[in-house]
Design an enzyme around this catalytic site. Structure first.
Site, PDB file in Angstrom:
ATOM      1  N   ILE A  71       0.835  -1.203   0.000  1.00 40.30           N
ATOM      2  CA  ILE A  71       0.000   0.000   0.000  1.00 40.30           C
ATOM      3  C   ILE A  71       0.877   1.263   0.000  1.00 40.30           C
ATOM      4  O   ILE A  71       1.607   1.530   0.961  1.00 40.30           O
ATOM      5  CB  ILE A  71      -0.986  -0.007   1.200  1.00 40.30           C
ATOM      6  CG1 ILE A  71      -1.797  -1.314   1.190  1.00 40.30           C
ATOM      7  CG2 ILE A  71      -1.895   1.231   1.155  1.00 40.30           C
ATOM      8  CD1 ILE A  71      -2.501  -1.640  -0.140  1.00 40.30           C
ATOM      9  N   GLU A 129      -6.709   6.613 -12.651  1.00 40.16           N
ATOM     10  CA  GLU A 129      -5.460   6.077 -12.102  1.00 40.16           C
ATOM     11  C   GLU A 129      -4.553   5.648 -13.265  1.00 40.16           C
ATOM     12  O   GLU A 129      -3.354   5.932 -13.284  1.00 40.16           O
ATOM     13  CB  GLU A 129      -5.767   4.887 -11.192  1.00 40.16           C
ATOM     14  CG  GLU A 129      -4.513   4.140 -10.746  1.00 40.16           C
ATOM     15  CD  GLU A 129      -4.741   3.159  -9.605  1.00 40.16           C
ATOM     16  OE1 GLU A 129      -5.903   3.019  -9.169  1.00 40.16           O
ATOM     17  OE2 GLU A 129      -3.763   2.543  -9.159  1.00 40.16           O
ATOM     18  N   GLY A 179      26.363   2.342 -21.169  1.00 43.15           N
ATOM     19  CA  GLY A 179      27.409   1.396 -20.770  1.00 43.15           C
ATOM     20  C   GLY A 179      27.393   1.186 -19.260  1.00 43.15           C
ATOM     21  O   GLY A 179      26.343   1.250 -18.625  1.00 43.15           O
TER      22      GLY A 179
END
Ligand SMILES: Cc1cc2nc3c(=O)[nH]c(=O)nc-3n(C[C@H](O)[C@H](O)[C@H](O)COP(=O)(O)OP(=O)(O)OC[C@H]3O[C@@H](n4cnc5c(N)ncnc54)[C@H](O)[C@@H]3O)c2cc1C
Length: 380
Positions: free
Chosen positions: A158, A243, A340
């Site tokens: 949560i 959301e 890299g």
């Protein structure tokens, strides 16, 4: 391509967000990452700056403007700054609509002023150890005891779990009802029997407190039911589109930002006597990512506008979510490769973006669940 979805007001708001990040967040961010949590003071500062409750009516201390483009600006700027811990998007765009859309007048008067000032930090608790994608597996129960609900169960993963003063808990109120037997109950800090577990140790987003929550015979007053009894599933389905858009907006912003810093890097870094950017493979890598970002940006901006106008459906929000976050994941991986060994060092932005961003295809509904939603709608 020039973006055309923002007005001068949005641009001014972007300036406010940038100032907030540079003054109130970035100076403390490394410490928060070490602590595994942000400070409450940052939430209060966000409230003072008017960054909380953008869509909450002014009478409760909010911005009174439901234009999602402001939320998009906030998500973009936080992403560009590499800030994942201070979860204003979760608070504003995910939890805010539950409180404003479902709350009674009494509940709004009780909760929204603190929500907007930063005194009341919020969380939403759906996921359980045995139930994530499949909310029908929820085991947390709330028994009707007349004047209160008796809440028992546990939640995990949560966000804001440690800091939250107000948690919207999804619990089973009708054991036989399956998905239709779930309700939203608001549990407030200090409720007897409400305990926090571990602040979970994650590979990224380290300053975000992601926690376990436990409910042992918690008496939740009847007036803390949010929305309809047994109505959680519908309420969740209604709000999940926003959301998903919030996550998608952060996804494309992250991909664009990674491309920007990597383009700079390959121009500066030399190998075999010349900058990496002179190698055709590197140019093709950048070209492919730039094309994918531009195409995604066009779709996302259209979704942002549609959502601001209230016309975006759940299917297109799901498309935006899986596409933008999978792009973010691919771009993060390719950009790290182009750095890299330096790309593997945490002091480089690309390394942090790689680990911070990895969750994006998982929370808010996984890529696979997004495809299920889209596929079902097309093949019904
Ligand atoms: C950092 C973080 C923050 C979070 N914040 C919150 C929060 O604030 N509140 C909250 O309630 N939850 C939160 N979550 C939980 C998150 O939403 C869940 O982890 C997510 O929904 C996936 O559920 P799960 O972990 O149980 O995975 P599972 O559901 O067990 O899935 C495992 C795998 O199986 C796949 N799968 C499952 N079902 C299907 C299917 N039908 N078809 C195809 N593939 C499938 C999934 O896509 C995934 O790849 C958070 C998680 C993390 C890691």
């Amino acid at each position: 391509m020039q973006r055309q979805i923002f007005t001068e007001e949005h641009d001014a708001f972007r300036g406010t967000v940038r100032t907030f990040l540079s003054k109130e967040v970035l100076p403390h961010y490394e410490q928060w990452e070490q602590d595994g949590i942000v400070s409450r003071e940052a939430w209060l500062a966000a409230g003072r700056q008017g960054l909380l409750g953008l869509a909450v009516p002014e009478e409760y201390g909010g911005g009174g403007n439901a234009d999602f483009r402001y939320s998009a600006v906030l998500a973009e700027e936080f992403t560009r700054a590499g800030v994942s811990g201070l979860a204003l998007g979760l608070h504003n765009d995910i939890i805010g609509p539950y409180l404003t859309g479902l709350g009674t007048d009494e509940q709004k008067r009780r909760w929204l002023p603190g929500f907007c000032s930063g005194e009341t930090i919020t969380a939403i608790a759906m996921t359980e150890p045995g139930a994530g994608s499949d909310l029908q597996g929820i085991r947390t129960t709330a028994d009707d005891k007349g004047d209160h609900w008796l809440l028992n169960g546990s939640k995990t993963f949560i966000s804001n779990g440690i800091l939250a003063d107000l948690v919207i808990v999804v619990a089973k109120t009708s054991p036989e009802g399956g998905a239709k037997g779930l309700s939203l109950l608001v549990v407030e800090r200090g409720a007897e029997g409400f305990e926090r577990g571990r602040n979970l140790d994650k590979i990224g987003q380290r300053s975000q407190d992601t926690a376990e929550l436990f409910f042992n015979d918690v008496r939740v007053p009847k007036e803390n039911l949010l929305g309809e009894p047994d109505g959680a599933f519908i309420h969740l389905m209604t709000n999940l589109a926003q959301e998903r858009m919030g996550i998608a907006v952060a996804g494309i912003a992250a991909a664009e930002h990674l491309l920007e810093i990597t383009t700079r890097y390959v121009k500066e870094r030399e190998a075999f006597g010349r900058p990496l950017s002179k190698l055709q493979h590197i140019r093709f890598e950048i070209a492919e990512m730039a094309t994918e970002c531009a195409v995604t940006r066009a779709f996302l901006d259209r979704c942002i506008v549609d959502h601001s106008e209230g016309t975006l459906d759940a299917v297109h929000a799901s498309m935006a979510k899986w596409w933008a976050t999978e792009l973010q994941k691919r771009v993060a991986d390719r950009c790290l490769q182009l750095h890299g060994g330096y790309g593997y060092m945490t002091e480089y932005q690309v390394a942090k973006a790689f680990t911070d961003g990895r969750i994006q295809t998982i929370y808010g509904g996984t890529t696979e669940i997004m495809k299920e939603i889209i596929g079902r709608s097309l093949l019904a």
